[in-house]
Design an enzyme around this catalytic site. Structure first.
Site, short mmCIF file in Angstrom:
data_model
loop_
_atom_site.label_atom_id
_atom_site.label_comp_id
_atom_site.label_asym_id
_atom_site.label_seq_id
_atom_site.Cartn_x
_atom_site.Cartn_y
_atom_site.Cartn_z
N ASP A 65 0.84 -1.21 0.00
CA ASP A 65 0.00 0.00 0.00
C ASP A 65 0.87 1.25 0.00
O ASP A 65 0.36 2.37 -0.10
CB ASP A 65 -1.00 -0.01 1.16
CG ASP A 65 -0.33 -0.04 2.52
OD1 ASP A 65 0.91 -0.20 2.59
OD2 ASP A 65 -1.06 0.10 3.53
N SER A 66 2.20 1.08 0.05
CA SER A 66 3.12 2.20 -0.19
C SER A 66 2.87 2.81 -1.56
O SER A 66 3.34 3.92 -1.84
CB SER A 66 4.57 1.73 -0.06
OG SER A 66 4.79 0.58 -0.84
N ASP A 104 -1.20 -6.08 -0.18
CA ASP A 104 -1.51 -5.43 1.10
C ASP A 104 -3.01 -5.19 1.24
O ASP A 104 -3.68 -4.75 0.29
CB ASP A 104 -0.82 -4.06 1.17
CG ASP A 104 0.41 -4.07 2.07
OD1 ASP A 104 0.50 -4.96 2.94
OD2 ASP A 104 1.26 -3.19 1.90
N LYS A 134 -1.30 -9.32 2.95
CA LYS A 134 -0.52 -8.87 4.12
C LYS A 134 -1.38 -7.89 4.89
O LYS A 134 -2.09 -7.07 4.28
CB LYS A 134 0.79 -8.21 3.68
CG LYS A 134 1.59 -7.63 4.85
CD LYS A 134 3.02 -7.29 4.47
CE LYS A 134 3.21 -5.96 3.80
NZ LYS A 134 2.78 -4.79 4.60
N GLU A 136 -1.31 -5.35 8.66
CA GLU A 136 -0.49 -4.78 9.74
C GLU A 136 -1.16 -5.03 11.08
O GLU A 136 -2.39 -5.06 11.18
CB GLU A 136 -0.31 -3.27 9.52
CG GLU A 136 0.47 -2.95 8.26
CD GLU A 136 0.70 -1.45 8.07
OE1 GLU A 136 0.41 -0.66 8.98
OE2 GLU A 136 1.17 -1.08 6.97
N GLU A 203 9.34 -4.35 10.45
CA GLU A 203 9.80 -3.08 9.88
C GLU A 203 10.28 -2.13 10.97
O GLU A 203 9.62 -1.95 12.00
CB GLU A 203 8.67 -2.41 9.09
CG GLU A 203 9.11 -1.04 8.52
CD GLU A 203 8.16 -0.45 7.50
OE1 GLU A 203 7.15 -1.10 7.15
OE2 GLU A 203 8.44 0.68 7.04
#
Ligand code: KIV
Length: 288
Positions: A65-66, A104, A134, A136, A203
């Site tokens: 999602d960056s 993401d 993925k 978070e 991270e």
């Protein structure tokens, strides 16, 4: 690693369409654990052409999602939508044949409940052909990781510096500087691993935390600003290609694409203004 692929013309009911060399699988990634295993290589990809170029060199391509910041110029990953992820995920799957594509889950698409997460993840996998998602978060997301994993959706976790939580964290600084925060990050990773994650991104943490998690959890860890002793590494491709002048400490630039793109644009602009482009090789001359 070879960068050429052969067509596998054999088919079966499970694989009815002849395909380029068989893709890696999530279980194969899951087995790459420990100091004796070959480290896992992951890079982000958001477009078909980038995927084509990175795929032969990577075990996993992450549709991160960056892309919100890298592709769309957004101030953070918070505004990224499921639709954006689906569109870019499908492009990356079309551009790759070898790597496992992980996509993401964007902020707001999975936190409310395991059911919400399942619907969002299923939509992403159906619309893109990616193999895994993925998400978070730590202990609070463990029930969701278990819910998805037990229902056929491989989940990669992401602990430590979790960019979607920027409004809670207050920035993108390294995490785990206090003993309490370090213990919480280890507990987060352990909870996600125990819930069935097939791999975990760590991270932006103090290195001893990454080493401890890597030693304690059963699944591979993928470091970014973590430690060379993680089971693999990931970087945002545009960062390591040198597309941005300013990056986090943990980024190593392997190229200077910003400089090279700028130089190429300057050369083009000069030739256009001097009327030396297009030259004889770039025009269609009239028949003699
Ligand atoms: O969105 C992303 O690119 C990521 C990586 C930095 C791990 O989550």
């Amino acid at each position: 690693m070879s960068t050429t692929f052969t067509i596998d013309t054999a088919t079966s009911r499970a694989n009815p369409t002849p395909s380029l060399a068989r893709r890696l699988t999530v279980p194969a990634i899951r087995r790459r654990k420990g100091p004796d295993a070959e480290p896992l290589v992951m890079l982000t990809a958001y477009t078909v052409r980038t995927a084509q170029l990175l795929d032969p060199h990577c075990d996993m391509l992450l549709v991160g999602d960056s892309l919100g910041q890298v592709i769309y110029g957004l101030p953070s990953t918070v505004p990224v939508t499921l639709e954006m992820m689906a569109a870019h995920g499908a492009a990356v799957v079309r551009g790759s044949h070898h790597a496992v594509v992980v996509i993401d889950m964007p902020f707001g698409s999975y936190e409310a409940s395991p059911q919400q997460a399942f619907e969002s993840a299923a939509t992403l996998l159906k619309q893109t052909g990616a193999a895994a998602v993925k998400l978070e978060g730590g202990e609070a997301m463990a029930p969701t990781v278990r819910f998805l994993s037990e229902r056929g959706i491989p989940v990669m976790g992401h602990v430590g510096l979790t960019p979607q939580a920027v409004n809670v964290l207050g920035g993108y600084g390294a995490r785990g500087k206090s003993d309490a925060e370090a213990a919480k990050i280890v507990a987060d990773a352990t909870a996600i691993a125990d819930a069935g994650a097939f791999a975990i991104v760590i991270e932006g943490v103090m290195e001893p935390i990454a080493i401890r998690i890597t030693e304690e959890v059963a699944c591979p860890t993928i470091g970014i600003g973590a430690s060379a002793r993680c089971d693999g590494q990931v970087l945002v491709a545009e960062d390591m290609l040198g597309l941005f002048e300013r990056t986090a400490r943990f980024v190593k630039r392997y190229d200077d694409m910003a400089g090279r793109i700028s130089a190429a644009a300057e050369a083009y602009a000069g030739e256009v203004r001097a009327r030396s482009f297009p030259g004889p090789d770039q025009i269609y001359p009239s028949k003699p």
